[in-house]
Design a protein around this motif. Structure first.
Motif, mmCIF file in Angstrom:
data_model
loop_
_atom_site.group_PDB
_atom_site.id
_atom_site.type_symbol
_atom_site.label_atom_id
_atom_site.label_comp_id
_atom_site.label_asym_id
_atom_site.label_seq_id
_atom_site.Cartn_x
_atom_site.Cartn_y
_atom_site.Cartn_z
ATOM 1 N N GLY A 52 0.793 -1.224 0.000
ATOM 2 C CA GLY A 52 0.000 0.000 0.000
ATOM 3 C C GLY A 52 0.826 1.274 0.000
ATOM 4 N N ILE A 53 2.139 1.162 -0.133
ATOM 5 C CA ILE A 53 3.080 2.293 -0.151
ATOM 6 C C ILE A 53 2.933 3.121 1.125
ATOM 7 N N ASP A 71 12.350 4.588 -2.416
ATOM 8 C CA ASP A 71 12.909 5.886 -2.016
ATOM 9 C C ASP A 71 11.970 7.046 -2.369
ATOM 10 N N LEU A 72 10.702 6.897 -2.035
ATOM 11 C CA LEU A 72 9.725 7.937 -2.338
ATOM 12 C C LEU A 72 9.576 8.891 -1.157
ATOM 13 N N ASN A 73 9.521 10.182 -1.443
ATOM 14 C CA ASN A 73 9.140 11.095 -0.369
ATOM 15 C C ASN A 73 7.627 11.004 -0.177
ATOM 16 N N GLU A 74 7.118 11.569 0.902
ATOM 17 C CA GLU A 74 5.702 11.375 1.234
ATOM 18 C C GLU A 74 4.780 11.959 0.170
ATOM 19 N N ALA A 78 2.163 9.586 -1.701
ATOM 20 C CA ALA A 78 0.730 9.878 -1.671
ATOM 21 C C ALA A 78 0.164 9.930 -3.085
ATOM 22 N N ARG A 79 0.908 10.506 -4.011
ATOM 23 C CA ARG A 79 0.438 10.583 -5.403
ATOM 24 C C ARG A 79 0.326 9.185 -6.014
ATOM 25 N N TYR A 80 1.308 8.334 -5.741
ATOM 26 C CA TYR A 80 1.271 6.957 -6.252
ATOM 27 C C TYR A 80 0.104 6.175 -5.637
#
Length: 235
Positions: A52-53, A71-74, A78-80
């Motif tokens: 669920g990222i 390595d995603l920032n928040e 959230a966009r993904y």
């Protein structure tokens, strides 16, 4: 649609480390309906959070619809989530002071969809789950089964690639659980990819494949003969 390779996740508590996922390899094709089972502590909630990222693995790779999730920032995470995923929770997670219609429209609001289009789409999905007549009602005026159907409509509103359902029948009686599963099966029949975390064997057998976790590893991954949830008409 989902490809996980050699996934490891540990949590550090003071000087101690708890190794929760121990090299998970797992894939889900587009249109599959898969249940994930396991006792408390098996790692299924951790796996769902990563899918669920909402959390990130320490090692290994997670690819969702061809996109590497790493390595995603928040803000990007959230966009993904909004782009790829729809969530259905045991506790429904509806906003108490908003109507059923406004709850369903919420993901579209975060996507920047215009209000009139949000309302039109939200009503479409309420109709799909049999609750068009309840659009103006608050969650407190709905039964448990109706709340879960609103939550399913909300999960579908942004047309996600994958539905993730965390114990979607856990707060419901048997009859209502089967109504909800009948609805979810119908959504899968239309081609939506669905993953369900459950501890209920009868619910798991309403999916097409069961993955069993124990102590952070997959001990069994088998296709099953799907049991169709047959219920009375919605009331």
């Amino acid at each position: 649609m989902i490809e996980i390779k050699n996934l490891h996740k540990s949590y550090h508590m003071g000087k101690n480390s708890l190794h929760v996922l121990k090299g998970i390899n797992f894939s889900v094709s587009e249109g599959e309906m898969v249940s994930i089972m396991g006792s408390s502590g098996s790692g299924k909630s951790t796996l769902l959070n990563i899918l669920g990222i909402l959390d990130e693995a320490d090692e290994g790779t997670y690819t969702l619809d061809g996109t590497l999730i790493k390595d995603l920032n928040e803000k990007v995470a959230a966009r993904y989530r909004n782009k790829f995923l729809g969530f259905i929770f045991q506790s429904f997670n509806l906003i108490n002071y908003k109507s059923a219609l406004d709850n369903v429209a919420m993901p579209l609001y975060y996507q920047g969809v215009k209000r009139n289009i949000r309302t039109e789409k939200a009503m479409h999905y309420l109709e799909k789950v049999g609750l068009a007549d309840w659009a103006s009602h608050l969650p407190s005026e709905l039964s448990g089964g109706q709340k879960q159907r609103v939550a399913i409509a909300r999960a579908l509103a942004s047309d996600p690639k994958v539905l993730l359902a965390d114990e979607p029948t856990g707060a419901l009686d048997s009859k209502t659980s089967y109504e909800v599963m009948e609805l979810i099966q119908g959504i899968n029949d239309e081609g939506k990819t669905i993953l369900i975390v459950t501890h209920e064997d009868d619910i798991a057998h309403m999916t097409k494949r069961i993955v069993n976790l124990k102590d952070g590893i997959i001990i069994d991954d088998s296709k099953v003969n799907q049991v169709r949830a047959k219920t009375e008409a919605y009331v």
